[in-house]
Write an enzyme that holds these catalytic residues in place. Structure first.
Site, PDB file in Angstrom:
ATOM      1  N   HIS A 197      38.597  38.336  42.937  1.00  0.00           N
ATOM      2  CA  HIS A 197      37.787  38.029  41.753  1.00  0.00           C
ATOM      3  C   HIS A 197      38.280  38.920  40.625  1.00  0.00           C
ATOM      4  O   HIS A 197      38.648  40.067  40.864  1.00  0.00           O
ATOM      5  CB  HIS A 197      36.299  38.326  42.007  1.00  0.00           C
ATOM      6  CG  HIS A 197      35.505  38.391  40.730  1.00  0.00           C
ATOM      7  ND1 HIS A 197      35.028  37.268  40.117  1.00  0.00           N
ATOM      8  CD2 HIS A 197      35.161  39.441  39.928  1.00  0.00           C
ATOM      9  CE1 HIS A 197      34.404  37.607  38.995  1.00  0.00           C
ATOM     10  NE2 HIS A 197      34.476  38.923  38.857  1.00  0.00           N
ATOM     11  N   ASN A 221      39.506  32.767  48.013  1.00  0.00           N
ATOM     12  CA  ASN A 221      40.636  32.840  47.082  1.00  0.00           C
ATOM     13  C   ASN A 221      41.071  34.276  46.793  1.00  0.00           C
ATOM     14  O   ASN A 221      41.670  34.561  45.762  1.00  0.00           O
ATOM     15  CB  ASN A 221      40.347  32.035  45.805  1.00  0.00           C
ATOM     16  CG  ASN A 221      39.238  32.618  44.973  1.00  0.00           C
ATOM     17  OD1 ASN A 221      38.557  33.549  45.399  1.00  0.00           O
ATOM     18  ND2 ASN A 221      39.055  32.092  43.775  1.00  0.00           N
ATOM     19  N   LYS A 252      38.547  40.106  48.113  1.00  0.00           N
ATOM     20  CA  LYS A 252      37.496  39.382  48.837  1.00  0.00           C
ATOM     21  C   LYS A 252      37.672  39.455  50.359  1.00  0.00           C
ATOM     22  O   LYS A 252      38.734  39.834  50.859  1.00  0.00           O
ATOM     23  CB  LYS A 252      37.480  37.930  48.349  1.00  0.00           C
ATOM     24  CG  LYS A 252      37.060  37.779  46.887  1.00  0.00           C
ATOM     25  CD  LYS A 252      36.874  36.312  46.512  1.00  0.00           C
ATOM     26  CE  LYS A 252      36.453  36.177  45.043  1.00  0.00           C
ATOM     27  NZ  LYS A 252      36.146  34.760  44.696  1.00  0.00           N
ATOM     28  N   TYR A 271      26.642  37.458  41.319  1.00  0.00           N
ATOM     29  CA  TYR A 271      27.004  36.071  40.966  1.00  0.00           C
ATOM     30  C   TYR A 271      25.826  35.298  40.353  1.00  0.00           C
ATOM     31  O   TYR A 271      25.841  34.057  40.359  1.00  0.00           O
ATOM     32  CB  TYR A 271      27.535  35.345  42.197  1.00  0.00           C
ATOM     33  CG  TYR A 271      28.981  35.682  42.541  1.00  0.00           C
ATOM     34  CD1 TYR A 271      30.011  35.407  41.638  1.00  0.00           C
ATOM     35  CD2 TYR A 271      29.317  36.238  43.765  1.00  0.00           C
ATOM     36  CE1 TYR A 271      31.339  35.691  41.944  1.00  0.00           C
ATOM     37  CE2 TYR A 271      30.645  36.518  44.092  1.00  0.00           C
ATOM     38  CZ  TYR A 271      31.647  36.244  43.165  1.00  0.00           C
ATOM     39  OH  TYR A 271      32.959  36.509  43.474  1.00  0.00           O
ATOM     40  N   GLU A 285      30.175  44.032  34.931  1.00  0.00           N
ATOM     41  CA  GLU A 285      30.550  44.034  36.344  1.00  0.00           C
ATOM     42  C   GLU A 285      30.931  45.428  36.825  1.00  0.00           C
ATOM     43  O   GLU A 285      30.590  45.819  37.944  1.00  0.00           O
ATOM     44  CB  GLU A 285      31.689  43.031  36.570  1.00  0.00           C
ATOM     45  CG  GLU A 285      31.219  41.584  36.353  1.00  0.00           C
ATOM     46  CD  GLU A 285      32.313  40.538  36.490  1.00  0.00           C
ATOM     47  OE1 GLU A 285      32.005  39.341  36.340  1.00  0.00           O
ATOM     48  OE2 GLU A 285      33.483  40.905  36.753  1.00  0.00           O
TER      49      GLU A 285
END
Ligand code: CMP
Length: 139
Positions: free
Chosen positions: A116, A113, A10, A50, A127
């Site tokens: 993913h 965070n 990320k 998302y 995905e």
């Protein structure tokens, strides 16, 4: 069985030059990077990726964060890749993540965070197909 999962490094991690650090932890966990590219997601891509979270209160912030800088999208291959990757990532909220996990080591917050990872084999397939053509994956 040897399977595949999907991973995103990320923007908080790319910004801190942690692409190598994160990838090293994935590799040390027994996962192999069989596809990888650095991209800057469009808002449409982030919203599409998302979409399952679109009714959640954090959706708009999540999308804004995911387009705030480049990400590295990867396909990872290994024995039980989905669960192995979830183990090495650690809990979504870094405050709850175990020692030695990527999120415990690197994550800044539940939003920033660092990584993913797909939560099931079915979602992994969806995905992976969202970001990669079959010929871009070299096992
Ligand atoms: P990820 O696995 O990328 O999937 C959805 C993301 O939403 C999740 O990781 C978190 O980084 C982010 N997120 C932000 N706020 C929350 C929250 N309150 N609860 C769960 N996920 C959150």
């Amino acid at each position: 069985a040897v399977t595949r999962t999907f991973s995103i490094i990320k923007p908080d991690a790319t910004r801190r030059n942690l692409t190598g650090g994160v990838t090293k932890m994935l590799e040390e966990a027994g996962l192999r990077v069989v596809a990888s590219k650095r991209i800057h997601m469009t808002r449409e891509q982030a919203e599409g990726f998302y979409a399952v979270h679109k009714e959640r209160p954090f959706f708009q912030d999540l999308v804004a964060f995911m387009i705030s800088g480049p990400v590295v999208v990867q396909v990872l291959e290994g024995e039980d890749a989905v669960s192995r990757n979830r183990e090495v990532m650690g809990a979504t909220n870094p405050e709850n993540a175990a020692e030695g996990t990527i999120r415990k080591t690197y994550a800044e917050s539940i939003e920033a965070n660092s990584v993913h990872g797909s939560d099931s084999e079915e979602n992994a397939a969806t995905e992976i197909a969202f970001f990669f053509k079959p010929e871009e994956i070299v096992g």
